[in-house]
Design an enzyme around this catalytic site. Structure first.
Site, PDB file in Angstrom:
ATOM      1  N   LYS B  42     -25.966 -10.021 -14.218  1.00 46.96           N
ATOM      2  CA  LYS B  42     -25.815  -8.734 -13.537  1.00 46.96           C
ATOM      3  C   LYS B  42     -26.927  -8.553 -12.513  1.00 46.96           C
ATOM      4  O   LYS B  42     -28.086  -8.858 -12.792  1.00 46.96           O
ATOM      5  CB  LYS B  42     -25.884  -7.609 -14.589  1.00 46.96           C
ATOM      6  CG  LYS B  42     -26.002  -6.201 -14.030  1.00 46.96           C
ATOM      7  CD  LYS B  42     -24.660  -5.659 -13.593  1.00 46.96           C
ATOM      8  CE  LYS B  42     -24.776  -4.319 -12.877  1.00 46.96           C
ATOM      9  NZ  LYS B  42     -23.566  -4.027 -12.083  1.00 46.96           N
ATOM     10  N   ILE B  68     -20.502   1.222 -10.380  1.00 45.45           N
ATOM     11  CA  ILE B  68     -21.559   1.248 -11.384  1.00 45.45           C
ATOM     12  C   ILE B  68     -22.878   1.661 -10.726  1.00 45.45           C
ATOM     13  O   ILE B  68     -23.667   2.381 -11.320  1.00 45.45           O
ATOM     14  CB  ILE B  68     -21.730  -0.155 -12.050  1.00 45.45           C
ATOM     15  CG1 ILE B  68     -20.386  -0.707 -12.558  1.00 45.45           C
ATOM     16  CG2 ILE B  68     -22.779  -0.121 -13.160  1.00 45.45           C
ATOM     17  CD1 ILE B  68     -19.719   0.060 -13.647  1.00 45.45           C
ATOM     18  N   CYS B 127     -22.865  -5.452  -2.378  1.00 46.36           N
ATOM     19  CA  CYS B 127     -22.439  -4.431  -3.324  1.00 46.36           C
ATOM     20  C   CYS B 127     -22.079  -3.172  -2.553  1.00 46.36           C
ATOM     21  O   CYS B 127     -22.894  -2.629  -1.824  1.00 46.36           O
ATOM     22  CB  CYS B 127     -23.543  -4.115  -4.328  1.00 46.36           C
ATOM     23  SG  CYS B 127     -23.019  -2.802  -5.440  1.00 46.36           S
ATOM     24  N   GLY B 240      -9.967 -11.983  -8.893  1.00 49.27           N
ATOM     25  CA  GLY B 240      -8.717 -11.867  -9.646  1.00 49.27           C
ATOM     26  C   GLY B 240      -8.335 -13.066 -10.485  1.00 49.27           C
ATOM     27  O   GLY B 240      -7.185 -13.179 -10.906  1.00 49.27           O
TER      28      GLY B 240
HETATM   29  C1  LIG Z   1     -17.647  -3.607 -13.350  1.00 44.83           C
HETATM   30  C2  LIG Z   1     -18.055  -4.589 -12.301  1.00 44.83           C
HETATM   31  C3  LIG Z   1     -19.400  -4.739 -11.972  1.00 44.83           C
HETATM   32  C4  LIG Z   1     -19.805  -5.644 -10.998  1.00 44.83           C
HETATM   33  N1  LIG Z   1     -21.134  -5.774 -10.706  1.00 44.83           N
HETATM   34  C5  LIG Z   1     -21.533  -6.698  -9.790  1.00 44.83           C
HETATM   35  C6  LIG Z   1     -22.912  -6.919  -9.541  1.00 44.83           C
HETATM   36  O1  LIG Z   1     -23.792  -6.310 -10.151  1.00 44.83           O
HETATM   37  N2  LIG Z   1     -23.247  -7.840  -8.605  1.00 44.83           N
HETATM   38  C7  LIG Z   1     -22.320  -8.572  -7.918  1.00 44.83           C
HETATM   39  O2  LIG Z   1     -22.688  -9.414  -7.105  1.00 44.83           O
HETATM   40  N3  LIG Z   1     -21.007  -8.404  -8.165  1.00 44.83           N
HETATM   41  C8  LIG Z   1     -20.588  -7.477  -9.078  1.00 44.83           C
HETATM   42  N4  LIG Z   1     -19.246  -7.327  -9.325  1.00 44.83           N
HETATM   43  C9  LIG Z   1     -18.269  -8.114  -8.550  1.00 44.83           C
HETATM   44  C10 LIG Z   1     -17.811  -9.366  -9.287  1.00 44.83           C
HETATM   45  O3  LIG Z   1     -18.880 -10.256  -9.536  1.00 44.83           O
HETATM   46  C11 LIG Z   1     -16.717 -10.094  -8.495  1.00 44.83           C
HETATM   47  O4  LIG Z   1     -17.240 -10.474  -7.253  1.00 44.83           O
HETATM   48  C12 LIG Z   1     -15.493  -9.239  -8.241  1.00 44.83           C
HETATM   49  O5  LIG Z   1     -15.227  -8.423  -9.349  1.00 44.83           O
HETATM   50  C13 LIG Z   1     -14.234 -10.072  -7.936  1.00 44.83           C
HETATM   51  O6  LIG Z   1     -13.877 -10.925  -8.992  1.00 44.83           O
HETATM   52  P1  LIG Z   1     -12.819 -10.551 -10.160  1.00 44.83           P
HETATM   53  O7  LIG Z   1     -11.596 -10.043  -9.484  1.00 44.83           O
HETATM   54  O8  LIG Z   1     -12.622 -11.817 -10.923  1.00 44.83           O
HETATM   55  O9  LIG Z   1     -13.472  -9.492 -10.976  1.00 44.83           O
HETATM   56  C14 LIG Z   1     -18.827  -6.417 -10.304  1.00 44.83           C
HETATM   57  C15 LIG Z   1     -17.484  -6.275 -10.657  1.00 44.83           C
HETATM   58  C16 LIG Z   1     -17.079  -5.391 -11.635  1.00 44.83           C
HETATM   59  C17 LIG Z   1     -15.626  -5.280 -11.971  1.00 44.83           C
END
Ligand SMILES: Cc1cc2nc3c(=O)[nH]c(=O)nc-3n(C[C@H](O)[C@H](O)[C@H](O)COP(=O)(O)O)c2cc1C
Ligand SMILES: Cc1cc2nc3c(=O)[nH]c(=O)nc-3n(C[C@H](O)[C@H](O)[C@H](O)COP(=O)(O)OP(=O)(O)OC[C@H]3O[C@@H](n4cnc5c(N)ncnc54)[C@H](O)[C@@H]3O)c2cc1C
Ligand code: FES
Lengths: 268, 285
Positions: B42, B68, B127, B240
């Site tokens: 994170k 968040i 972010c 995704g």
């Molecule tokens: C609840 C949540 C918190 C996230 N926090 C971060 C973060 O702290 N830093 C970051 O680089 N990406 C963060 N992301 C993004 C994810 O690392 C990822 O890039 C994004 O969700 C797309 O991938 P996914 O569709 O597989 O979730 C977060 C995503 C979610 C859903």
């Protein structure tokens, strides 16, 4: 904490919008404590995507084998709608037990203790499990059940079966006290004896919990509340379910630090 | 199955994405952590951040929105409290960092450079949930300048994480590579919103949030493909991914590795399944 495929042993409609599901999940049943919850994957596809959190309503089984967990749920949206159509004999993914449950008084031996359980709507779910644990510890309990109307009063019989005295409040006065369950709590506190040290355990909608917390603060009663927040993961990974606390730390997580909190800790 | 990204050797190309895997301890017992290709933690900042008000997450069709607000306890707490556990797992640990200024990013990189348990650094310049005028990742010059300055502060493998909320993601990726980053990862979440029609209010307290999950996969895949064919450095694809088949699509689009995000919430053991599926596919090729 385990992620299991649990077989649905029962999924019955208990009243207009409420269902009770019994799941065969021995691993979870053995380690569960009152106030803890499970994350259920309601559908099989990508929509609804996230799991849905439900309190552990009861632990059951045959004989001494406690192999099942029960959940009590209200039909409110997509996930619970799919859940309500699940057939007996099929399996669903259940993750749990999650979170920290209610803190039970240690023992009733040294000084008289008693518990007041306050439920609003489907918030009654975890309190039945709690009532059963209190009964095992021989701690006297009273349950106050709040509902919209007499048709939506839940679990009064379950409480009575465990020897708990039941009081009912309905918003429309169709059964019991007319008004909110917080009003009923005030009434009950006025009339009960003050010989035992009482703990209030409450679960229900946020505004109700806030009122209950206020009453307990005034009367100097210990109060534990089970909070609901929108959750994505349920096990502390997403930081989505923050709860504002008075402590400088700012936020705690409902899924990991809770869902049960000491009411005095919350920045309402 | 083994690959390398910069100086990091991974036993397979599947990593857990930042912000969706906590600091790994949360997944203990739910997934065999040793099996992962790498873990991206994170995002941390120099000082603790309390995060945004509630509600912070809401579900949308085949996806979710989050705001968040980078809640974390700060870098010193990370090094003292989280890193010892992470370094014992036995997989490369990539630490995601963010800051309000180039100085903060550099400070973090310098501090982490000393830590043996850290294999690499991922720059979260994308972010969408911290209040600032536009993201660094939306400006190729700002991206170049940041990545270059951070590069000077660390010899660890450096990954720049890109935002999909841009007109031309390729030019940002190129700027990051020119600045000396070892790889790019994409995509972070898409800026989105949802409104509760009963109350008329946004469903997130922050009003807008980042969309993730299966809903974004086709767009994420297209962006990964565009970037991969235009830069020489490794591309880490995400957005995704729920199954091994999804991961394979990203690999076919040109990604050298993938990250799994939202899927971890729904199926905490999903990374292991994806690794198995990808292994099987690689063997049959
Ligand atoms: C609840 C949540 C918190 C996230 N926090 C971060 C973060 O702290 N830093 C970051 O680089 N990406 C963060 N992301 C993004 C994810 O690392 C990822 O890039 C994004 O969700 C797309 O991938 P996914 O569709 O597989 O979730 C977060 C995503 C979610 C859903
Ligand atoms: C720790 C915890 C324990 C819970 N225990 C129970 C229980 O024992 N029985 C029960 O019926 N419900 C319980 N809930 C609430 C339950 O999780 C939601 O009702 C459920 O997720 C709704 O899913 P849905 O897809 O049917 O509705 P959706 O279509 O997702 O939403 C319908 C409505 O429910 C609200 N909602 C959605 N998710 C939540 C949530 N996590 N918390 C509160 N409201 C929500 C939405 O804002 C919306 O107004 C609990 C929630 C938490 C956090
Ligand atoms: S629901 Fe994810 S941290 Fe609580």
């Amino acid at each position: 904490m385990k992620d299991v495929k649990a077989k649905i042993l029962e999924n019955e409609k208990i009243s207009a919008d409420y269902y009770k599901m019994t799941l065969d999940a021995p691993g979870l049943a053995r380690s569960a404590a009152p106030g803890q919850f499970v994350q259920v994957r309601c559908g099989d596809g990508l929509d609804p995507l996230l799991r849905r959190p439900f309190s552990i309503h009861r632990i059951s089984g045959t004989g001494d084998r406690l192999s099942c967990i029960e959940i009590l749920y209200e039909l409110v949206g997509k996930g619970t709608e799919i859940l309500s159509r699940k057939q007996k004999g099929t399996c669903i993914d259940v993750l749990g037990p999650l979170g920290n449950g209610f803190i039970l008084p240690l023992s009733a031996k040294r000084y008289p203790l008693s518990a007041i359980l306050v439920a609003g709507g489907v918030g009654v779910a975890p309190l039945v499990f709690l009532a059963e644990e209190l009964a095992r510890k021989k701690i006297k309990a009273v349950a106050l059940i709040g509902a919209r109307t007499k048709k939506s009063v839940l679990c009064d019989k379950d409480f009575k079966d465990t020897g708990v005295e039941v009081h009912i409040a309905t918003d429309d006065g169709s059964r019991g006290y007319k008004g909110f369950v917080s009003g009923l709590l005030q009434k009950v506190l006025r009339t009960t004896n003050h010989e035992s040290r009482k703990t209030v355990y409450a679960c229900g909608p946020q505004p109700m919990l806030k009122r209950i917390a206020g009453i307990c603060r005034e009367k100097r009663l210990e109060c534990q509340v089970s909070l609901e927040e929108e959750m994505a993961c349920g096990f502390g990974a997403c930081m989505g379910c923050a709860v504002k606390v008075k402590d400088q730390a700012g936020y705690k997580l409902a899924c990991k630090d809770g869902p049960v909190f000491n009411a005095a800790e919350i920045a309402w | 199955m083994g690959i390398s990204i910069g100086k990091i050797k991974l036993k397979n190309p599947v990593m857990a994405a930042s912000g969706t895997f906590g600091y790994a301890k949360e997944f203990e017992g739910l997934v065999d952590l040793k099996k992962l290709g790498a873990i991206v933690t994170k995002t941390i900042t120099i000082k603790p951040r309390p995060g945004n008000p509630m509600p912070r997450v809401c579900e949308t069709a085949s996806g979710m929105l989050n705001a968040i607000g980078l809640q974390n306890e700060g870098v010193e707490d990370f090094i003292e409290e989280k890193l010892p556990y992470l370094s014992k797992i036995g997989v490369p640990i990539i630490v995601s960092i963010s800051g309000d200024s180039i100085k903060e990013f550099c400070g973090l990189a310098k501090r982490l450079d000393k830590e043996k348990g850290v294999a690499g650094i991922e720059l979260n310049i994308s972010c969408p949930n911290i209040k600032r005028q536009g993201l660094i990742a939306q400006d190729k010059n700002a991206t170049y300048e940041l990545a270059k300055k951070v590069r000077e502060k660390t010899s660890k493998t450096l990954i720049t994480k890109l935002s999909p909320n841009v007109t031309d993601i390729v030019e940002i990726a190129k700027a990051a590579c020119k600045a000396g980053t070892d790889a790019v990862s994409l995509v972070n979440t898409f800026l989105g919103m949802a409104i509760d029609i009963e109350t008329g209010k946004p469903r997130l307290a922050n009003i807008t949030g980042g969309l993730s999950g299966p809903a974004i996969k086709p767009i994420a895949l297209r962006m990964v493909w565009e970037v991969a064919r235009n830069i020489k450095k490794p591309v880490i694809g995400m957005g995704g991914i729920m199954t091994a088949d999804d991961a394979i699509e990203f690999l076919l689009a040109g990604a050298k590795a993938v990250q799994v995000g939202t899927a971890n919430f729904i199926e905490p053991g999903v990374c292991e399944k994806i690794i198995k599926g990808v292994e099987k596919w690689k063997k049959t090729r």
